[in-house]
Enzyme design. Structure first.
Site, PDB file in Angstrom:
ATOM      1  CB  ALA A 161      17.705  26.709 -91.405  1.00 29.20           C
ATOM      2  N   GLY A 177      16.425  28.360 -84.706  1.00 32.22           N
ATOM      3  CA  GLY A 177      16.373  29.347 -83.619  1.00 32.22           C
ATOM      4  C   GLY A 177      15.434  30.519 -83.860  1.00 32.22           C
ATOM      5  CB  ILE A 178      15.927  34.170 -83.211  1.00 36.93           C
ATOM      6  CG1 ILE A 178      16.362  34.018 -81.743  1.00 36.93           C
ATOM      7  CG2 ILE A 178      15.136  35.456 -83.406  1.00 36.93           C
ATOM      8  CD1 ILE A 178      17.375  35.057 -81.266  1.00 36.93           C
ATOM      9  CE1 TYR A 185      27.302  36.336 -81.634  1.00 37.86           C
ATOM     10  CE2 TYR A 185      27.123  37.304 -79.448  1.00 37.86           C
ATOM     11  CZ  TYR A 185      26.526  36.759 -80.566  1.00 37.86           C
ATOM     12  OH  TYR A 185      25.157  36.648 -80.636  1.00 37.86           O
ATOM     13  N   GLY A 200      18.947  33.307 -91.732  1.00 37.48           N
ATOM     14  CA  GLY A 200      19.046  32.472 -90.528  1.00 37.48           C
ATOM     15  C   GLY A 200      17.723  31.781 -90.240  1.00 37.48           C
ATOM     16  CG  ASP A 251      20.065  29.079 -92.402  1.00 40.67           C
ATOM     17  OD1 ASP A 251      21.228  28.641 -92.359  1.00 40.67           O
ATOM     18  OD2 ASP A 251      19.436  29.438 -91.385  1.00 40.67           O
TER      19      ASP A 251
HETATM   20  P1  NAI Z   1      20.896  29.496 -84.389  1.00 37.52           P
HETATM   21  O1  NAI Z   1      22.249  28.893 -84.473  1.00 37.52           O
HETATM   22  O2  NAI Z   1      19.765  28.663 -83.880  1.00 37.52           O
HETATM   23  O3  NAI Z   1      20.472  30.118 -85.810  1.00 37.52           O
HETATM   24  C1  NAI Z   1      21.371  30.856 -86.590  1.00 37.52           C
HETATM   25  C2  NAI Z   1      21.104  30.548 -88.059  1.00 37.52           C
HETATM   26  O4  NAI Z   1      22.007  31.341 -88.854  1.00 37.52           O
HETATM   27  C3  NAI Z   1      21.367  29.065 -88.405  1.00 37.52           C
HETATM   28  O5  NAI Z   1      20.256  28.499 -89.086  1.00 37.52           O
HETATM   29  C4  NAI Z   1      22.597  29.132 -89.285  1.00 37.52           C
HETATM   30  O6  NAI Z   1      22.663  28.113 -90.284  1.00 37.52           O
HETATM   31  C5  NAI Z   1      22.473  30.529 -89.907  1.00 37.52           C
HETATM   32  N1  NAI Z   1      23.778  30.957 -90.422  1.00 37.52           N
HETATM   33  C6  NAI Z   1      24.971  30.871 -89.774  1.00 37.52           C
HETATM   34  N2  NAI Z   1      25.960  31.226 -90.595  1.00 37.52           N
HETATM   35  C7  NAI Z   1      25.395  31.561 -91.783  1.00 37.52           C
HETATM   36  C8  NAI Z   1      25.914  31.987 -93.029  1.00 37.52           C
HETATM   37  N3  NAI Z   1      27.234  32.106 -93.236  1.00 37.52           N
HETATM   38  N4  NAI Z   1      25.050  32.220 -94.037  1.00 37.52           N
HETATM   39  C9  NAI Z   1      23.717  32.050 -93.855  1.00 37.52           C
HETATM   40  N5  NAI Z   1      23.167  31.646 -92.694  1.00 37.52           N
HETATM   41  C10 NAI Z   1      24.002  31.397 -91.675  1.00 37.52           C
HETATM   42  O7  NAI Z   1      21.080  30.789 -83.481  1.00 37.52           O
HETATM   43  P2  NAI Z   1      20.073  31.896 -82.909  1.00 37.52           P
HETATM   44  O8  NAI Z   1      20.329  31.976 -81.460  1.00 37.52           O
HETATM   45  O9  NAI Z   1      18.718  31.732 -83.420  1.00 37.52           O
HETATM   46  O10 NAI Z   1      20.748  33.200 -83.559  1.00 37.52           O
HETATM   47  C11 NAI Z   1      20.043  34.126 -84.371  1.00 37.52           C
HETATM   48  C12 NAI Z   1      20.655  35.502 -84.160  1.00 37.52           C
HETATM   49  O11 NAI Z   1      20.450  35.903 -82.816  1.00 37.52           O
HETATM   50  C13 NAI Z   1      22.172  35.550 -84.370  1.00 37.52           C
HETATM   51  O12 NAI Z   1      22.489  36.747 -85.068  1.00 37.52           O
HETATM   52  C14 NAI Z   1      22.717  35.580 -82.966  1.00 37.52           C
HETATM   53  O13 NAI Z   1      23.984  36.194 -82.907  1.00 37.52           O
HETATM   54  C15 NAI Z   1      21.654  36.387 -82.284  1.00 37.52           C
HETATM   55  N6  NAI Z   1      21.584  36.291 -80.823  1.00 37.52           N
HETATM   56  C16 NAI Z   1      21.365  35.074 -80.215  1.00 37.52           C
HETATM   57  C17 NAI Z   1      21.292  35.015 -78.846  1.00 37.52           C
HETATM   58  C18 NAI Z   1      21.074  33.718 -78.110  1.00 37.52           C
HETATM   59  O14 NAI Z   1      21.228  33.708 -76.869  1.00 37.52           O
HETATM   60  N7  NAI Z   1      20.695  32.649 -78.772  1.00 37.52           N
HETATM   61  C19 NAI Z   1      21.431  36.218 -78.020  1.00 37.52           C
HETATM   62  C20 NAI Z   1      21.629  37.432 -78.761  1.00 37.52           C
HETATM   63  C21 NAI Z   1      21.696  37.449 -80.109  1.00 37.52           C
END
Ligand code: NAI
Length: 255
Positions: free
Chosen positions: A14, A16-17, A149, A12, A36
Site C-alpha cells: 500500500a 513506499g517500496i 530495528y 507492504g 497490507d
Molecule cells: P512504508 O511505511 O512506506 O511502507 C511499509 C508498508 O508496510 C506500509 O504500507 C504498511 O502499512 C505495511 N505494514 C506495516 N506493518 C504491517 C503489518 N503488521 N502487516 C501488514 N503490512 C504492514 O515504508 P517503506 O520504506 O516502503 O518500507 C518497506 C520496507 O523497506 C520495510 O521492510 C522497511 O523496513 C524497509 N526499508 C526501508 C528503508 C527506507 O529508508 N525507507 C531503508 C531500508 C529498508
C-alpha cells in the site's frame, strides 16, 4: 527471456517500496496480489499469527493456489516488539507460508527487504532470541532492548542466508534473497526525519557517498530483477543498494 505473465505477491504493497514495486511489475504486464493493513487486495496484519494465516488463505484463494514469486516488503521502524513481529516473524511467515504456492512455477523466486541497518550495531541477546528462541521470548526482549530495528533486519538477512541452501529453497530451485537498502524516500523514512535529532542520527549512521537518499523506484528495479526469471543463480544474498553505505561501514571486512 520469456515475457510470460507472472503472478507476484507483495506485502507492504500500500505504500513506499512495496507500492512502487507493484506498479513497476504491473506496468510490465504482470499480475500482482498486494497485501497490507489497508488499501490492498489482501488485508492482513503480519504482526499476528491469525493475520499471517489470513495472508496465506487469501492469497491461496485469490491466486487459485499458484504464484510465481513472493516479495516480503512490509516493515515498520518503531523501537519495540511490533518491529520484531512484522520485520522478522511476519517476513518469514510470508516466505514460508507462500512457498508451497510457488512449486508449480517454472521460475519461482522469493525476496525480502532487509536494510543497511543489518550491519549497524545490534543487540546480541535479541538476535539470538530471534534466530534460536521463540517469538514470545523475542518480543519480550524487544520490549527491553535497544537497536530493535537493526537487530530485526540482521536476523532477517541471516535467516535468508541460513535457509537459502536448504531442500525447501535451493532444492526446489527457488532463489531466496534480500535487498538491503540505504535511505529510501518513503513515509517510513519521513516519519523518522520529522524528529530532527533522529534525522541527524540516521544520516550520520548511513553515509551514502553515491547520490544520497533515493527514490523507491531504484529499490523496485532491484526487487523486480531478483524476483524475476532473469535471476536464476543469485541466492542467500542481501544485495546492498545503499549509495556505498556498506562500503563505508564495513570497508574491507567483506565484499
Ligand atoms: P512504508 O511505511 O512506506 O511502507 C511499509 C508498508 O508496510 C506500509 O504500507 C504498511 O502499512 C505495511 N505494514 C506495516 N506493518 C504491517 C503489518 N503488521 N502487516 C501488514 N503490512 C504492514 O515504508 P517503506 O520504506 O516502503 O518500507 C518497506 C520496507 O523497506 C520495510 O521492510 C522497511 O523496513 C524497509 N526499508 C526501508 C528503508 C527506507 O529508508 N525507507 C531503508 C531500508 C529498508
Amino acid at each position: 527471456m520469456s515475457n510470460k505473465q507472472r503472478v507476484y505477491v507483495i506485502t507492504g504493497a500500500a505504500s513506499g517500496i512495496g507500492l512502487v514495486t507493484k506498479q513497476l511489475l504491473e506496468s510490465r504486464g504482470h499480475r500482482v496480489i498486494g497485501a497490507d493493513l489497508h488499501n490492498a487486495e489482501v488485508i492482513a496484519d503480519l504482526s499476528t499469527a491469525p493475520g499471517r494465516a489470513a495472508l496465506v488463505n487469501q492469497v491461496t484463494s485469490i491466486s487459485g493456489g499458484a504464484i510465481d514469486a513472493v516479495l516480503a516488503v512490509a516493515g515498520v521502524d518503531i523501537n519495540g516488539p511490533l518491529t520484531v513481529a512484522v520485520n522478522y516473524y511476519g517476513a518469514i511467515a510470508t516466505l514460508e507460508g507462500l512457498r508451497p504456492l510457488m512449486l508449480t512455477s517454472d521460475s519461482p523466486r522469493a525476496v525480502a527487504v532487509s536494510s543497511i541497518t543489518s550491519v549497524h550495531p545490534f543487540n546480541e541477546q535479541l538476535l539470538n532470541a530471534m534466530l534460536e528462541g521463540t517469538e514470545t521470548l523475542a518480543l519480550e526482549k524487544a520490549a527491553e532492548e535497544k537497536f530493535v530495528y537493526a537487530t530485526s533486519k540482521r536476523a532477517l538477512s541471516r535467516w535468508i542466508r541460513r535457509n537459502a541452501l536448504k531442500a525447501e529453497w535451493a532444492g526446489a530451485n527457488i532463489p531466496l534473497n534480500a535487498i538491503a537498502p540505504g535511505l529510501v524516500k518513503t513515509e517510513l523514512l519521513q516519519r523518522l526525519f520529522d524528529e530532527p535529532e533522529t534525522r541527524k542520527r540516521i544520516i550520520a549512521g548511513t553515509p551514502m557517498p553515491l547520490g544520497g537518499p533515493f527514490e523507491p523506484s531504484a529499490a523496485a528495479e532491484l526487487l523486480a530483477f531478483l524476483a524475476g526469471p532473469e535471476n536464476g543463480h543469485i541466492t542467500g544474498q542481501s544485495i546492498f543498494i545503499d549509495g556505498g553505505a556498506d562500503v563505508v561501514i564495513r570497508g574491507d571486512a567483506t565484499w
